[in-house]
Design an enzyme around this catalytic site. Structure first.
Site, PDB file in Angstrom:
ATOM      1  N   HIS A  56       8.158 -18.147  -6.341  1.00  0.00           N
ATOM      2  CA  HIS A  56       7.627 -18.889  -5.194  1.00  0.00           C
ATOM      3  C   HIS A  56       7.785 -20.391  -5.420  1.00  0.00           C
ATOM      4  O   HIS A  56       7.899 -20.851  -6.567  1.00  0.00           O
ATOM      5  CB  HIS A  56       6.145 -18.574  -4.995  1.00  0.00           C
ATOM      6  CG  HIS A  56       5.892 -17.180  -4.525  1.00  0.00           C
ATOM      7  ND1 HIS A  56       4.657 -16.780  -4.069  1.00  0.00           N
ATOM      8  CD2 HIS A  56       6.688 -16.082  -4.433  1.00  0.00           C
ATOM      9  CE1 HIS A  56       4.701 -15.510  -3.707  1.00  0.00           C
ATOM     10  NE2 HIS A  56       5.926 -15.064  -3.934  1.00  0.00           N
ATOM     11  N   GLU A  58       5.643 -22.746  -5.311  1.00  0.00           N
ATOM     12  CA  GLU A  58       4.599 -23.289  -6.174  1.00  0.00           C
ATOM     13  C   GLU A  58       4.912 -23.034  -7.644  1.00  0.00           C
ATOM     14  O   GLU A  58       4.739 -23.917  -8.491  1.00  0.00           O
ATOM     15  CB  GLU A  58       3.233 -22.659  -5.857  1.00  0.00           C
ATOM     16  CG  GLU A  58       2.765 -22.898  -4.446  1.00  0.00           C
ATOM     17  CD  GLU A  58       3.118 -21.776  -3.490  1.00  0.00           C
ATOM     18  OE1 GLU A  58       2.322 -21.513  -2.574  1.00  0.00           O
ATOM     19  OE2 GLU A  58       4.206 -21.160  -3.639  1.00  0.00           O
ATOM     20  N   CYS A  86      -0.445 -18.102  -2.265  1.00  0.00           N
ATOM     21  CA  CYS A  86      -0.901 -16.713  -2.368  1.00  0.00           C
ATOM     22  C   CYS A  86      -1.816 -16.580  -3.582  1.00  0.00           C
ATOM     23  O   CYS A  86      -2.016 -17.530  -4.340  1.00  0.00           O
ATOM     24  CB  CYS A  86       0.301 -15.775  -2.490  1.00  0.00           C
ATOM     25  SG  CYS A  86       1.167 -15.919  -4.070  1.00  0.00           S
ATOM     26  N   CYS A  89      -0.023 -17.444  -6.938  1.00  0.00           N
ATOM     27  CA  CYS A  89       0.159 -18.881  -7.121  1.00  0.00           C
ATOM     28  C   CYS A  89      -1.178 -19.585  -7.350  1.00  0.00           C
ATOM     29  O   CYS A  89      -1.269 -20.515  -8.147  1.00  0.00           O
ATOM     30  CB  CYS A  89       0.894 -19.482  -5.924  1.00  0.00           C
ATOM     31  SG  CYS A  89       2.615 -18.909  -5.813  1.00  0.00           S
TER      32      CYS A  89
END
Length: 147
Positions: A56, A58, A86, A89
């Site tokens: 992701h 992040e 999410c 993360c």
């Protein structure tokens, strides 16, 4: 001329990262990490490119920022991300002890806030910065996938 950079300025840079993800066929989420007014890391979703569900925006940014700093804690740093992090993360951000998280679009289905406050107790969270622009990018992406 005012040279002070605010949350909107850095969110626009995160949107540029998200647009790069879009061009690559990735879910358009982008992120930047800022420390003392300097961008120390940038990233966007690479889950398809790397065949890695953890890639992701992040996570990419946390890793790059940690490498830049030379340590695992992101004290004095702010993450700007176009979509609410999410749970995965949020957990990584918790352990990084980042000072501040600023996100654009809220993720009503998979966002960390669905499970309560998952960030470090000292982390400040600001939501909704340029949320319309961030949401539109995601909406356009998923519409293009359905067509």
């Amino acid at each position: 001329m005012n040279l002070e950079r605010d949350d909107s300025y850095y969110m626009r840079l995160a949107i540029i990262e998200a647009e790069e993800a879009y061009k690559r066929g990735e879910v358009p989420v982008g992120a930047v990490v800022v420390a003392k007014g300097q961008i120390i890391a940038k990233g966007y979703n690479l889950t398809e490119t790397l065949t890695d569900v953890t890639a992701h925006a992040e996570m990419q940014s946390i890793t790059a920022a940690s490498e830049f700093i030379g340590g695992k804690y992101l004290h004095g740093c702010t993450l700007y991300v176009t979509l609410e992090p999410c749970v995965m993360c949020a957990g990584a951000l918790y352990w990084s002890q980042i000072d501040k998280i600023v996100f654009g679009a809220k993720d009503e289905k998979r966002g960390a806030s669905v499970k309560g406050h998952l960030y470090h107790p000292k982390t400040e969270v600001i939501q909704g910065v340029l949320s319309e622009e961030c949401s539109l990018l995601l909406t356009d992406f998923f519409k293009s996938k359905r067509n």
